[in-house]
Enzyme design. Structure first.
Site, PDB file in Angstrom:
ATOM      1  N   GLU A 183       2.682   4.999  -4.137  1.00  0.00           N
ATOM      2  CA  GLU A 183       2.691   5.823  -5.324  1.00  0.00           C
ATOM      3  C   GLU A 183       3.917   6.578  -5.414  1.00  0.00           C
ATOM      4  OE1 GLU A 183       0.279   5.454  -2.915  1.00  0.00           O
ATOM      5  OE2 GLU A 183      -1.002   4.226  -4.123  1.00  0.00           O
TER       6      GLU A 183
ATOM      7  N   ASP B  23       0.711  -1.229  -0.001  1.00  0.00           N
ATOM      8  CA  ASP B  23       0.177  -0.098  -0.081  1.00  0.00           C
ATOM      9  C   ASP B  23       0.957   1.535   0.048  1.00  0.00           C
ATOM     10  OD1 ASP B  23      -2.330   1.633   0.125  1.00  0.00           O
ATOM     11  OD2 ASP B  23      -2.454   1.485   2.319  1.00  0.00           O
TER      12      ASP B  23
ATOM     13  N   ASP C 117      -8.767   3.821  -2.054  1.00  0.00           N
ATOM     14  CA  ASP C 117      -9.962   4.158  -1.191  1.00  0.00           C
ATOM     15  C   ASP C 117     -11.144   4.901  -1.756  1.00  0.00           C
ATOM     16  OD1 ASP C 117      -7.784   3.388   0.674  1.00  0.00           O
ATOM     17  OD2 ASP C 117      -7.273   5.338   0.969  1.00  0.00           O
TER      18      ASP C 117
HETATM   19  C1  GLC Z   1      -4.677   3.446   2.796  1.00  0.00           C
HETATM   20  C2  GLC Z   1      -5.339   2.202   1.776  1.00  0.00           C
HETATM   21  C3  GLC Z   1      -6.144   1.437   2.944  1.00  0.00           C
HETATM   22  C4  GLC Z   1      -5.528   0.932   4.207  1.00  0.00           C
HETATM   23  C5  GLC Z   1      -5.098   2.344   4.939  1.00  0.00           C
HETATM   24  C6  GLC Z   1      -4.564   2.023   6.228  1.00  0.00           C
HETATM   25  O1  GLC Z   1      -5.563   4.300   2.852  1.00  0.00           O
HETATM   26  O2  GLC Z   1      -5.477   2.455   0.813  1.00  0.00           O
HETATM   27  O3  GLC Z   1      -6.726   0.363   2.255  1.00  0.00           O
HETATM   28  O4  GLC Z   1      -6.634   0.449   4.914  1.00  0.00           O
HETATM   29  O5  GLC Z   1      -4.045   3.054   4.224  1.00  0.00           O
HETATM   30  O6  GLC Z   1      -3.349   1.027   5.932  1.00  0.00           O
END
Ligand code: GLC
Length: 767
Positions: free
Chosen positions: A409, A406, A480
């Site tokens: 980017e 995650d 998200d």
């Molecule tokens: C980001 C991710 C999400 C995750 C969060 C906490 O917002 O896109 O899926 O739950 O981080 O790690």
């Protein structure tokens, strides 16, 4: 750009051109695939690693000067290269498929300083002023072009009249059609036109712009301010053909482990060992099939990657082994940001070895993410990737079965990383501007390689950021979204366009990540999402609970029935993944993929195909209990009621809250398994085949569902066929894995059990 064309030279398939102000080349890689290039050939492609396209074969049938430029012909197509490196593409009969737009761009003056300030005063978002780019390719819009692909952009299926940026972006605001960028940059699109179809892949990781006819009705363009002019043109009769060539270039998603096709339950966060165990117990007690529970950032010690919080997860190995006995596989999140903290071994080792990106002064660059001050691994350096890959062992040794990447980017909380921050690019010195869009891709690659090494089975990686070609290493989710109906609606075109961009293993956060789900939204989302290859319910810290039981028994019962439906279809999904690995055809397909001659399918945003046999038309609006469904040509069967419906027309379909309208094409053979609480719960000795009258055939594939043995022949493959006379035949084509003991044919309420003969054949009369 490059001025007048002066002369040209042919060396093998490569034809190079000298212009007044520079040089370029055009290389056919296949009869219908051309690479157009000008710039620095030492910049390594992140997407094209090795291709099926053989350089050995002589492809140019003729290279000659003619009026307007130099024509490079293959057996199927030709490219006419002219001044300013314009390239027009033609079919072998001389008819054009895609030509350069030769006029100037229409650059209006835009708003004055004062007007901009006025609007900004109320907080209006102001688009960047139109400007010319260093690299700009304008192609003519000559008719009824529809554009598909471009990764995970917001909005609808057809991208014509919209403009986007390729710049991996984490923007938590509710995503709307006017967003120019999201988490992934896949600079590839396909055009469907009456002159034939084509695809263009602009292989640049620098920020690029794709304006698909928003600025003008006469042209579309793709552009960048840095990097190379480097694009591939792929011509073809159909969209599937083009996607096959695009994925031959950038790679295909490898066959996944079977359990990854099951249901995944997630939330930010299941914070303690007890909570994870509770979720597992609930799923089993309430008999909602589930294969995986995901652990979000709170399993770590103060968000330090590759650590476990010792208080909340005192014995991960014991917990995971216990959950494993109940059929649960655990997936853990890993972010790229490494917390700055003396004594934290990952940080210290990375600092010692110079593995983090730096400012031009040489100082390690620091920004903030979840753990506060963090540094960022330089994934463009193969040594850093190998180091990161080795870290996966901390997870796999505790029994973790998949890794979710995650924030890659990369997302940063104190403003974007400046463009001049120093990154590596396979041994070359590069900067953030060049490596930004490839960062998540390279992280996923390191993770894939680490899991493969540590675990040996087919790696399961999920990533948020992608570049073209990420499908080779990872699945992806769309980031998200919010628990709003607009985002359920968007999920369909978004997943279809990702699929058409070479990323087949994709899904959305079911019921939405941000905001709060309602019972009805949860149901309609699972009725849609149970068909997405990546089938995961996930939401954020502040959202109301949205596990299947969160809204009571009635909701739970409907939710469960769709999870069960998915489990019965797993052998069909697996067959589709096998097909995808061989041809690049994705799992989810917009209607236009198979019915492009029918204009009704060009803009279908609220229906989709799963492979070529199933069509889903979910309800995507609150309060709606019936909807219009467009069925393409041929006969279709209502999946629930079994009745035959003639296609090439719209029908009005009842769709009460527990029903997702679903149809099966006549002549389909759907391989199915009984419901299991998790993949592998039951030993499956019999394959169910649901047969829908008509004519058709399919291949069915089976292997151990986890190892790479299939690449050495350890699989079984069958061919099934049904004829209009009702004759059914089965043949075992390859017997490298334990075959089924029997087949259970189900057709119009009739059941026939068959066993294959010694020669691996069987037949039956169905009607
Ligand atoms: C980001 C991710 C999400 C995750 C969060 C906490 O917002 O896109 O899926 O739950 O981080 O790690």
């Amino acid at each position: 750009m490059l001025g007048k064309l002066l002369d040209f030279k042919q060396e093998g398939n490569r034809v190079s051109f000298r212009f007044e102000k520079g040089e370029g080349s055009l290389t056919p890689l296949k009869e219908t695939v051309f690479r157009v290039f000008s710039g620095d050939s030492t910049i390594p492609s992140k997407a094209v690693e090795k291709t099926e396209h053989e350089a050995g074969k002589a492809l140019c049938t003729e290279v000659c000067r003619e009026e307007g430029g130099v024509r490079v012909s293959t057996r199927c197509m030709s490219a006419l290269v002219g001044d300013d490196f314009s390239v027009d593409f033609y079919w072998a009969d001389g008819s054009p498929v895609c030509r350069e737009y030769r006029g100037e761009r229409t650059l209006s003056k835009g708003l004055g300083e004062e007007e901009r300030e006025l609007m900004a005063g109320e907080g209006h978002f102001l688009a960047e002023e139109k400007k010319r780019h260093k690299i700009e390719v304008l192609k003519a819009i000559e008719g009824d072009e529809c554009f598909y692909g471009l990764g995970d952009k917001t909005g609808f299926l057809n991208k014509r009249h919209y403009a986007y940026d390729m710049w991996n972006t984490d923007n938590p605001d509710p995503q709307v059609d006017s967003f120019r960028a999201l988490y992934k940059s896949i600079p590839f699109f396909m055009a469907r036109t009456d002159r034939g179809d084509y695809g263009i892949f602009f292989d640049t990781t620098y920020k690029s712009v794709f304006d698909m006819g928003k600025e003008s009705r006469d042209y579309y363009y793709f552009a960048a301010d840095e990097g190379n002019l480097d694009y591939y043109f792929i011509g073809g009769d159909t969209l599937p053909e083009i996607l096959t060539e695009y994925t031959a270039l950038t790679g295909r998603a490898p066959l996944p482990q079977l359990w990854t096709l099951g249901y995944h339950q997630s939330r930010w966060s299941y914070k303690t060992e007890e909570e994870v165990q509770y979720i597992g117990n609930m799923l089993r007690k309430l008999r909602v099939p589930c294969d995986s529970i995901h652990l979000d950032i709170d399993y770590m010690e103060r968000y330090k990657v590759f650590t476990w919080d010792k208080e909340r997860f005192p014995d991960p190995k014991r917990l995971l082994s216990h959950l494993g006995e109940e059929g649960f596989k655990i997936v853990t999140i890993i972010d790229p940001g490494v917390k700055v903290e003396e004594g934290y071994p990952l940080y210290e080792e990375g600092m010692k070895k110079g593995y983090f990106v730096t400012a031009p002064s040489g100082e390690t660059y620091v920004n903030a993410v979840w753990p506060g001050d963090s540094v960022f691994p330089d994934f463009g350096n193969p040594q850093v990737r190998a180091w990161w890959a080795r870290q996966q062992k901390l997870l796999t040794s505790a029994g973790v079965r998949g890794v979710w990447n995650d924030m890659n980017e990369p997302a940063t909380f104190r403003g974007e990383i400046p463009g001049d921050i120093v990154f590596s690019d396979e041994g070359q010195k590069a900067d953030h501007t060049r490596m930004h869009n490839a960062y998540g891709h390279l992280m996923a690659k390191a993770t894939y390689e680490g899991l493969k090494e540590a675990d040996g089975r087919r790696p399961f990686v999920i990533t948020r950021a992608c570049y073209a070609g990420t499908q080779k290493y990872s699945t992806a989710w769309t980031g998200d979204n919010h628990s709003i109906w607009a985002h359920l609606q968007m999920a369909v075109p978004q997943l279809c366009n990702l699929s058409l961009s070479g990323m087949p293993f994709v899904g959305t956060d079911i019921a939405g990540f941000g905001s709060d789900a309602t019972p009805e939204l949860l149901l309609r989302w699972v009725e849609t999402g149970c068909f997405s290859p990546l089938f995961r319910n996930h939401c954020c810290l502040s959202a109301v609970r949205q596990e299947p039981w969160a809204f009571g028994k009635d909701v739970l019962d409907i939710y469960r029935s769709y999870v069960e439906l998915r489990y019965t279809l797993i052998p069909y999904y697996y067959d589709l993944f096998r097909e995808e690995e061989q041809t690049g055809r994705p799992i989810l397909r917009p209607l236009v993929f198979h019915y492009e001659k029918d204009p009704e399918t060009w803009e279908t945003n609220d229906q989709f195909l799963i492979g070529d046999r199933l069509l889903a038309a979910p309800v995507l609006q609150q309060g709606v209990r019936r909807r219009v469904v467009y069925l393409p040509e041929g006969t279709w069967y209502d999946f629930w009621k079994g009745e035959a419906i003639e296609g090439k027309r719209a029908i009005l379909q009842e769709a009460p809250l527990d029903t997702c309208p679903l149809y099966v094409k006549a002549g389909s053979i759907l391989p199915r398994w009984p419901v299991q609480q998790y993949v592998g719960e039951k030993e499956i000795r019999e394959l169910i085949l649901d047969i829908y009258p008509g004519e058709g055939s399919c291949l069915h594939y089976r292997d151990d569902g986890e190892s790479f043995g299939y690449r050495e022949g350890a699989y079984a493959e069958y061919r099934f066929e049904v004829e209009s006379s009702g004759r059914f035949t089965a043949e075992l084509l390859h017997a490298g894995y334990t075959p089924y003991e029997s087949l259970l044919l189900r057709c119009r309420g009739k059941e026939i059990r068959l066993s294959l003969s010694g020669e691996g054949k069987a037949e039956a009369k169905l009607w």
